[in-house]
Design an enzyme around this catalytic site. Structure first.
Site, PDB file in Angstrom:
ATOM      1  CG  HIS A  71      92.699  66.395  75.143  1.00 55.91           C
ATOM      2  ND1 HIS A  71      92.703  65.484  74.120  1.00 55.91           N
ATOM      3  CD2 HIS A  71      93.029  67.584  74.577  1.00 55.91           C
ATOM      4  CE1 HIS A  71      93.008  66.088  72.986  1.00 55.91           C
ATOM      5  NE2 HIS A  71      93.223  67.374  73.244  1.00 55.91           N
ATOM      6  CB  CYS A  94      95.376  70.060  73.014  1.00 56.22           C
ATOM      7  SG  CYS A  94      94.048  71.229  73.354  1.00 56.22           S
TER       8      CYS A  94
END
Length: 415
Positions: A331, A350
């Site tokens: 992201h 992440c």
């Protein structure tokens, strides 16, 4: 930790591990699921949070077995609704739910008609207050099915172009006792033809994949002939559906967590290399092969949903692409300093790329988002932590590519 470079993401749950009961991307999809990030420095949390708390979705987030004749609406007590997007995944695949916002901007309701049985609803809301502060909210709920009946939920929707790493995954609305009978009623074929094998994860999820990833240009046909099939005592299917997917170009993104890079290869050639920040030593990113499950231009990531408590809560994470059920994403990151990307691993698992608040098309995260589709493969290598760093579990998202072909075929109910 430098407060200007907060940890981000969710890759390795501390207190719980993924069970075999995994929702399809739907499941798998989404579509739909816990997400996480840390609270960035300088984020004006008070007003957006008060507006967010004013958003009410009925049924509530996570509701199960909702009556088909029940109430469904979105409300905001202050400010106004700017956008409400609702999708339904069920027997008819994935469909957008049409609705209208009231003239005063305070209420959204769907077009007349009952909720569909055995379906999963995904709701995304954007609201603004009078000062222009924006808040987003995401919720999912599932509806009940007739007593004794079951359906298989699939994702993405019919006629979607997918990446070469796509695994066809079905989650059943009820536990299946006679897995052999249900498996016989489902077929997944390809043109050009290749061998496709099934694998059960527990008694509610059935995945299909070929020995190697699909060739570009392949057409995949999924036939569900479950109507009247006995899944067990007093349990029967109510679904007859054919779904088609087309496999697009071959693209793989390889994350080298030690070098802090993400390299995109399309049809065997390097398309781009981006600097990234991956999971830190305490929360390293999973190694192994993962598949993009869903793409969202903006989403909320909250540590409470994935076992990190109040470590973070970001309302507007841009360019988010989910890799695992447990909350691993690739992201955009607009809050960390530029020196982080390509140099340090600071997240909770992440993989973050430089971005701007609201999501910029020309940023590394924006470019990668535009280059990617559901079904693309993301491989993570050289992720290290304070202890051993495992390979992503086969049932955590579409992690089945981490099993050998022999291991995969042993998961069939028809040997």
């Amino acid at each position: 930790m430098d407060p200007a470079e907060p940890a981000l993401g969710r890759g390795r749950p501390r207190a719980r591990r993924l069970g075999t009961r995994v929702a399809v991307l739907a499941a798998l999809a989404s579509l739909l699921l816990p997400a996480g990030c840390s609270s960035p420095e300088g984020f004006d949390g008070d007003k957006p949070r008060s507006l967010k708390e004013a958003i009410r979705i009925v049924p509530h987030d996570g509701a199960r077995s909702v009556r088909t004749g029940g109430r469904f609406e979105v409300q905001v007590r202050t400010g106004h609704l700017e956008r409400v997007e609702v999708e339904r995944t069920g027997d008819a695949g994935r469909q957008r739910v049409i609705g209208r916002i009231s003239p005063d901007g305070r209420v959204w309701r769907p077009a007349p008609g009952e909720l569909a049985p055995g379906a999963r609803y995904t709701v995304d809301v954007v609201a603004r207050d009078d000062a222009g502060h924006r808040a987003v909210r995401h919720a999912t709920f599932t509806t009940s099915v007739p007593p004794g009946a079951f359906v298989g939920v699939f994702h993405p929707e019919d006629r979607t172009t997918v990446g070469t790493g796509m695994i066809v995954s079905l989650e059943f609305s009820r536990p299946i006792a006679d897995r052999a009978a249900v498996q016989r009623a489902i077929s997944v074929t390809a043109s050009p033809a290749v061998e496709v094998a099934p694998h059960w994860f527990g008694n509610r999820r059935l995945d299909f994949r070929p020995r190697k990833r699909w060739r570009s240009g392949t057409d995949i046909t999924v036939r569900l002939r479950l109507r009247g099939i006995r899944g067990g005592p007093h349990t029967y299917g109510m679904q007859s559906k054919t779904v088609h997917y087309h496999v697009g170009r071959d693209q793989t993104a390889t994350v080298d967590a030690a070098r802090h890079t993400l390299t995109v290869r399309r049809n065997g050639r390097v398309l781009a290399t981006y600097p990234v920040t991956a999971g830190n030593a305490e929360n390293p990113t999973y190694n192994g092969t993962m598949v993009i499950l869903e793409r969202r231009s903006v989403t909320r990531m909250n540590g409470h949903t994935v076992g990190f408590g109040g470590a973070y809560d970001i309302k507007d994470v841009p360019h988010a692409m989910r890799l695992t059920r447990s909350g691993t994403f690739v992201h955009g990151n607009y809050w960390a300093g530029a020196r982080v990307f390509g140099a340090r691993n600071t997240s909770h698992g992440c993989v973050g790329l430089r971005d701007t608040r609201g999501g910029g098309r020309g940023t590394p995260a924006g470019r990668l988002f535009g280059q990617s589709i559901v079904g693309d493969i993301v491989q993570v290598r050289h992720s290290r932590g304070l202890g051993p760093v495992g390979t992503v579990a086969p049932d955590n998202g579409l992690g089945g590519w981490n099993m050998t072909w022999q291991q995969w075929k042993r998961g069939s109910a028809l040997r």
